[in-house]
Design an enzyme around this catalytic site. Structure first.
Site, mmCIF file in Angstrom:
data_model
loop_
_atom_site.group_PDB
_atom_site.id
_atom_site.type_symbol
_atom_site.label_atom_id
_atom_site.label_comp_id
_atom_site.label_asym_id
_atom_site.label_seq_id
_atom_site.Cartn_x
_atom_site.Cartn_y
_atom_site.Cartn_z
ATOM 1 C CG HIS A 21 -1.977 1.097 1.130
ATOM 2 N ND1 HIS A 21 -3.087 1.141 1.954
ATOM 3 C CD2 HIS A 21 -2.069 2.198 0.340
ATOM 4 C CE1 HIS A 21 -3.817 2.209 1.668
ATOM 5 N NE2 HIS A 21 -3.208 2.879 0.693
ATOM 6 C CD GLU A 79 0.012 5.276 -1.072
ATOM 7 O OE1 GLU A 79 0.707 5.256 -0.041
ATOM 8 O OE2 GLU A 79 -1.224 5.465 -1.061
ATOM 9 C CG HIS A 83 1.546 8.842 2.351
ATOM 10 N ND1 HIS A 83 0.942 9.248 3.515
ATOM 11 C CD2 HIS A 83 0.593 8.169 1.649
ATOM 12 C CE1 HIS A 83 -0.323 8.848 3.529
ATOM 13 N NE2 HIS A 83 -0.556 8.180 2.407
#
Length: 215
Positions: A21, A79, A83
């Site tokens: 993930h 992602e 992040h």
């Protein structure tokens, strides 16, 4: 926090592997940064990896870092943009001079995949007799303690509707840079969204063949 998915509904990947993930900075107090640098929100991660001579990494991600709807590129962009840009040791001032655009993102994906390779969740659970099943249920502590018995720390478990397992979170302390620092596994400081009292379902993926782990 290194996060893996167990997705039984979409582009699920191998039936004997959890998939990636992401790698998320977490302040260990219930908060985290997100979308920290708009100037480094790259629109094409595939091209970034190719430009940084990371085609082997790209190939690995195409097999193990999968979007359940099939749009891997958008998943990877999300992602990194949400992040990866919040990891302080990947800021431009920390990067070597003369590197191609996107070297920071390339190092992010390298590190995330390396952490994933060291945490083969399916086989960690299988070694404790925990396999996907439509008939057998498990408790939160049964699964979490099975992981701890193998790697020394407790993960957090996330569920759909509190009882259907879909995600596992591995917490770390990072000493040094994300590029070459030391990742120390630690117990999760939260339990995740799975119920602590109700039976949990760890459902099989649509495929049935199980490969043996690579030594």
């Amino acid at each position: 926090m290194a996060v893996q998915l167990w997705d039984t509904t979409g582009n699920t990947g191998p039936d004997d592997e959890w998939t990636i993930h992401g790698l998320w900075p977490d302040y260990c107090n219930g908060s985290w940064g997100q979308f920290c640098d708009a100037a480094r929100q790259y629109p094409n991660i595939t091209e970034v990896l190719i430009q940084n001579n990371a085609t082997d990494l790209l190939g690995f991600m195409q097999e193990h870092w999968l979007d359940q709807g099939g749009d891997n590129e958008s998943f990877w962009e999300h992602e990194w943009n949400k992040h990866g840009t919040c990891l302080s040791t990947l800021e431009p001032s920390c990067m070597p001079s003369g590197k191609p655009t996107g070297y920071d993102a390339t190092r992010f994906f390298h590190t995330a995949t390396n952490l994933y390779k060291g945490l083969p969740t399916f086989w960690i659970l299988a070694s404790a007799g925990i396999f996907p099943s439509t008939t057998r249920n498990y408790t939160y502590s049964e699964i979490a303690n099975a992981v701890k018995s193998r790697i020394g720390v407790l993960p957090a478990l996330d569920c759909d509707n509190s009882t259907v397992i879909f995600e596992i979170d591995y917490y770390h302390h990072l000493k040094g840079s994300i590029v070459d620092g030391e990742w120390e596994r630690i117990d999760a400081y939260v339990n995740g969204s799975c119920s602590q009292t109700l039976p949990l379902q760890y459902l099989p993926k649509p495929k049935t063949a199980v490969r043996q782990p690579i030594a």
